[in-house]
Design an enzyme around this catalytic site. Structure first.
Site, PDB file in Angstrom:
ATOM      1  N   LYS A  29       0.857  -1.336   0.005  1.00 42.51           N
ATOM      2  CA  LYS A  29       0.010  -0.131  -0.006  1.00 42.51           C
ATOM      3  C   LYS A  29       0.920   1.195   0.059  1.00 42.51           C
ATOM      4  CE  LYS A  29      -4.286   1.693   2.202  1.00 42.51           C
ATOM      5  NZ  LYS A  29      -5.105   1.948   1.005  1.00 42.51           N
TER       6      LYS A  29
HETATM    7  N1  PMP Z   1      -7.452  -2.163  -3.205  1.00 42.81           N
HETATM    8  C1  PMP Z   1      -7.143  -0.997  -3.036  1.00 42.81           C
HETATM    9  C2  PMP Z   1      -6.411  -0.265  -4.311  1.00 42.81           C
HETATM   10  C3  PMP Z   1      -7.356  -0.269  -1.879  1.00 42.81           C
HETATM   11  O1  PMP Z   1      -6.822   1.017  -1.795  1.00 42.81           O
HETATM   12  C4  PMP Z   1      -8.021  -0.686  -0.620  1.00 42.81           C
HETATM   13  C5  PMP Z   1      -8.060   0.193   0.433  1.00 42.81           C
HETATM   14  N2  PMP Z   1      -6.948  -0.170   1.359  1.00 42.81           N
HETATM   15  C6  PMP Z   1      -8.586  -2.061  -0.900  1.00 42.81           C
HETATM   16  C7  PMP Z   1      -8.454  -2.698  -2.137  1.00 42.81           C
HETATM   17  C8  PMP Z   1      -9.288  -2.680   0.271  1.00 42.81           C
HETATM   18  O2  PMP Z   1      -8.238  -2.833   1.257  1.00 42.81           O
HETATM   19  P1  PMP Z   1      -8.900  -3.046   2.797  1.00 42.81           P
HETATM   20  O3  PMP Z   1     -10.167  -3.653   2.910  1.00 42.81           O
HETATM   21  O4  PMP Z   1      -7.735  -3.626   3.514  1.00 42.81           O
HETATM   22  O5  PMP Z   1      -9.182  -1.752   3.199  1.00 42.81           O
END
Ligand code: PMP
Length: 309
Positions: free
Chosen positions: A161
């Protein structure tokens, strides 16, 4: 709503609690120029036991994992970051909030190599309601397939991320909103379904769930993992390692997004195509209901997922 309208005044930065307005960086910060930062987005829910951070351990773990390909050493332990986060929530009397930890290469030189730049670390918390609006949770949203493709995992670690990655999300999301849609679906380089700009995606067909596998250049979403576990516990079969072609979106019985910010958001239309009967489908509704029952601690199941403040 902008930060100035919110009742928050403190940020944790590099080991100290500082006034909100004083949490500043130099304009020649490496991360600002090259997107060399990693971050997280988690939610703290208001429960009968007080504020409870949902899957905090997994978010912290992903933060440290995201830093690895960039050889970034975060100078604080998970325990220190946890203590700082809890204290931020307590100090500002927040019952529920969004939590944004970020670590990035700081100020020293502006060669692309960050090796002489310090790693800066900060955590902010603020109240944040439904990411795509309350109505979206009930009615579902209309989404557009973006003309932008997602970065391939051969080009950049898509399972990290990283701040720089989100210009792609911004392009896709803004293109969708400019065209009157609430959000985008982004295809991967191969043209299969990857995810939303800040969400993973699930498809329901014949009572079973399908979601793109990690090799489809997606973020390994924690809500994705949560929904897989909840759905399986509810008795659903989940195919979580598949490729989904663009055309399969049109013929899906139901579609929904998942994310820490977006939670479980139904999708009622993709471009010009109405999905199912154009409203939140029954499988989505059951999973969404269970999700909120869990995060608001109306059940004592999955208690291991919570870090109580
Ligand atoms: N894909 C992307 C590109 C994201 O930014 C997010 C948000 N973090 C998610 C998927 C979903 O991830 P999470 O459930 O861990 O928030």
């Amino acid at each position: 709503m902008g930060f100035d309208e919110m009742d928050v005044d403190t940020i944790w930065m590099d080991g100290e609690f500082v006034d909100w307005d004083e949490a500043q960086v130099h304009v020649l910060t490496h991360g600002l120029h090259y997107g060399s930062g990693v971050f997280e987005g988690a939610r703290c829910y208001d429960t009968a036991e007080g504020p409870a951070i949902f899957r905090w351990e997994e978010h912290l773990e992903r933060l440290f994992q995201s830093a690895k390909p960039y050889e970034m050493d975060i100078d604080y332990t998970k325990e220190e970051l946890t203590e700082a986060t809890k204290e931020l929530i307590q100090r500002q009397d927040l019952e529920s909030c969004y939590i944004r930890p970020v670590a990035f290469y700081g100020y020293n030189s502006l060669g692309v190599s960050p090796k002489d730049c310090p790693t800066r670390t900060a955590i902010a918390v603020w109240p944040w309601g439904a990411y795509l609006g309350e109505e979206a949770l009930e009615e579902g949203i209309e989404v557009m397939i973006s003309s932008w493709r997602k970065h391939a995992s051969s080009q950049i670690p898509t399972n990290a991320k990283t701040t720089g990655l989100y210009v792609n999300s911004m392009l896709a999301g803004e293109e969708a909103r400019r065209n009157g849609f609430a959000e985008a679906i982004v295809l991967n380089k191969e043209g299969n379904v990857a995810e939303g700009p800040g969400e993973n995606i699930f498809l329901v067909r014949d009572g079973e769930l399908h979601t793109p596998g990690l090799s489809e250049s997606i973020l390994d979403g924690i809500t994705r993992d949560t929904v897989i576990e909840i759905a399986e516990d509810l008795g659903y079969t989940v195919h979580d390692n598949v490729s989904i072609s663009r055309g399969e979106l049109n013929t899906a019985d139901e579609l929904f997004f998942t994310g820490s910010a977006a939670e479980v958001t139904p999708i009622r239309k993709v471009d010009n195509v109405v999905i199912g009967d154009g409203s939140r489908g029954p499988v989505t509704e059951e999973i969404q209901q269970k999700f909120f029952e869990v995060v608001e601690r109306e059940t004592d199941e999955y208690d291991e997922w919570f870090e109580y403040v």
